[in-house]
Scaffold this motif. Structure first.
Motif, PDB file in Angstrom:
ATOM      1  N   ALA A  39       0.832  -1.205   0.000  1.00 19.10           N
ATOM      2  CA  ALA A  39       0.000   0.000   0.000  1.00 19.10           C
ATOM      3  C   ALA A  39       0.863   1.250   0.000  1.00 19.10           C
ATOM      4  O   ALA A  39       0.578   2.227  -0.713  1.00 19.10           O
ATOM      5  N   ALA A  40       1.942   1.245   0.770  1.00 18.86           N
ATOM      6  CA  ALA A  40       2.835   2.402   0.832  1.00 18.86           C
ATOM      7  C   ALA A  40       3.508   2.638  -0.523  1.00 18.86           C
ATOM      8  O   ALA A  40       3.647   3.788  -0.967  1.00 18.86           O
ATOM      9  N   ILE A  41       3.928   1.580  -1.185  1.00 25.39           N
ATOM     10  CA  ILE A  41       4.564   1.715  -2.497  1.00 25.39           C
ATOM     11  C   ILE A  41       3.576   2.281  -3.513  1.00 25.39           C
ATOM     12  O   ILE A  41       3.932   3.139  -4.334  1.00 25.39           O
ATOM     13  N   LYS A  59      -5.370   4.487   5.881  1.00 24.22           N
ATOM     14  CA  LYS A  59      -6.598   4.848   5.166  1.00 24.22           C
ATOM     15  C   LYS A  59      -6.757   3.997   3.919  1.00 24.22           C
ATOM     16  O   LYS A  59      -7.869   3.562   3.596  1.00 24.22           O
ATOM     17  N   ARG A  60      -5.650   3.761   3.204  1.00 23.48           N
ATOM     18  CA  ARG A  60      -5.720   2.953   1.985  1.00 23.48           C
ATOM     19  C   ARG A  60      -6.139   1.523   2.306  1.00 23.48           C
ATOM     20  O   ARG A  60      -6.811   0.861   1.500  1.00 23.48           O
ATOM     21  N   LEU A  61      -5.727   1.046   3.496  1.00 25.56           N
ATOM     22  CA  LEU A  61      -6.068  -0.317   3.909  1.00 25.56           C
ATOM     23  C   LEU A  61      -7.385  -0.373   4.683  1.00 25.56           C
ATOM     24  O   LEU A  61      -7.778  -1.445   5.145  1.00 25.56           O
ATOM     25  N   ALA A  66      -3.155   3.340  14.247  1.00 25.91           N
ATOM     26  CA  ALA A  66      -2.571   2.694  15.423  1.00 25.91           C
ATOM     27  C   ALA A  66      -2.327   1.213  15.183  1.00 25.91           C
ATOM     28  O   ALA A  66      -1.383   0.637  15.739  1.00 25.91           O
ATOM     29  N   SER A  67      -3.155   0.593  14.346  1.00 28.27           N
ATOM     30  CA  SER A  67      -3.000  -0.843  14.109  1.00 28.27           C
ATOM     31  C   SER A  67      -1.696  -1.163  13.382  1.00 28.27           C
ATOM     32  O   SER A  67      -1.167  -2.271  13.495  1.00 28.27           O
ATOM     33  N   LEU A  68      -1.172  -0.193  12.623  1.00 26.07           N
ATOM     34  CA  LEU A  68       0.057  -0.444  11.871  1.00 26.07           C
ATOM     35  C   LEU A  68       1.262  -0.586  12.793  1.00 26.07           C
ATOM     36  O   LEU A  68       2.267  -1.192  12.412  1.00 26.07           O
ATOM     37  N   TYR A  69       1.157  -0.021  13.998  1.00 27.86           N
ATOM     38  CA  TYR A  69       2.298  -0.078  14.913  1.00 27.86           C
ATOM     39  C   TYR A  69       2.453  -1.462  15.550  1.00 27.86           C
ATOM     40  O   TYR A  69       3.406  -1.681  16.300  1.00 27.86           O
ATOM     41  N   ARG A  70       1.574  -2.370  15.238  1.00 31.11           N
ATOM     42  CA  ARG A  70       1.816  -3.762  15.629  1.00 31.11           C
ATOM     43  C   ARG A  70       2.896  -4.375  14.750  1.00 31.11           C
ATOM     44  O   ARG A  70       3.487  -5.395  15.099  1.00 31.11           O
ATOM     45  N   TYR A  71       3.115  -3.770  13.586  1.00 28.45           N
ATOM     46  CA  TYR A  71       4.062  -4.311  12.618  1.00 28.45           C
ATOM     47  C   TYR A  71       5.315  -3.440  12.490  1.00 28.45           C
ATOM     48  O   TYR A  71       6.388  -3.943  12.155  1.00 28.45           O
TER      49      TYR A  71
END
Length: 228
Positions: A39-41, A59-61, A66-71
């Motif tokens: 998604a970032a690319i 937003k794209r996903l 906050a959920s992205l900070y699990r990764y």
């Protein structure tokens, strides 16, 4: 990668490639790290690197930032992963057979193509970053191609760096708009330039400038010269 020592009181960031793909706590993930990087690319390809943020990717996903900070611990982690993901597009590497210079030029063409597809990639080369497995694999493949060359390791490292720089330069010219010409300019005050432009055009070279530049530079850096 940066050779600078960490500043006093500054904790050096641990490479994202040395950490688990996601934290052990929290609910089952709705997306993978691969989804996040893809998604970032896509955002960077369409809107530029500055548009890539944790919020924009979330937003794209269709999820919360906050959920992205699990990764990922930070946007820097995301940028490192993006760079390594597109480095995978340099595959397949040439087989270590035949002329080493032909093999390196094929690697250079692959680099240029990747930078043309992802113009934002050149921006990442100017920041301290963690080197990922795909970037290491490319470097290893270059050394494998150059194995028959009786040059020092330092010379081979410099050759890879120079090859990369030339590839970025030509990719920028391709994606940066129309090429410069002297059409419409009054060059009469510049006699050497005027004389050169007045000459009849020569037949075009058999190979394009990119390939000639790469071959000349690689040969010059790696081929021993005889002493005067």
């Amino acid at each position: 990668m940066s050779d600078a020592a960490p500043r006093p009181g500054h904790t050096q960031r641990e490479s994202v490639f040395r950490r688990p793909v996601r934290g052990a706590r929290g609910p089952a993930p709705a997306h993978s790290r691969d989804d996040i990087v893809a998604a970032a690319i896509a955002i960077a390809d369409s809107d530029g690197l500055a548009a890539v943020s944790m919020r924009a990717v979330a937003k794209r996903l269709d999820t919360g930032a906050a959920s992205l900070y699990r990764y990922l611990s930070s946007r820097d982690d995301l940028l490192d992963l993006m760079a390594d993901r597109v480095a995978a597009e340099l595959r397949p590497y040439p087989e270590p057979e035949g002329d080493w210079l032909d093999g390196m030029v094929r690697m250079a063409h692959a680099q240029r193509a990747v930078h043309e597809r992802h113009p934002w990639l050149a921006e990442l080369s100017r920041r301290p970053s963690a080197i990922g497995p795909e970037a290491l694999a490319f470097f290893d493949a270059c050394l494998r191609v150059m194995e028959p060359v009786p040059a020092s390791v330092m010379a081979k490292f410099e050759a890879v760096a120079t090859m990369n720089g030339i590839s970025i330069l030509f990719a920028r010219q391709r994606t940066g708009g129309e090429a410069f010409t002297f059409d419409g300019l009054d060059v009469t005050r510049y006699p050497h330039l005027a004389a050169a432009l007045a000459q009849a055009p020569a037949a075009p070279p058999a190979t394009d400038l990119f390939e000639r530049a790469q071959r000349s530079l690689l040969r010059g850096l790696l081929t021993p010269t005889s002493s005067p």
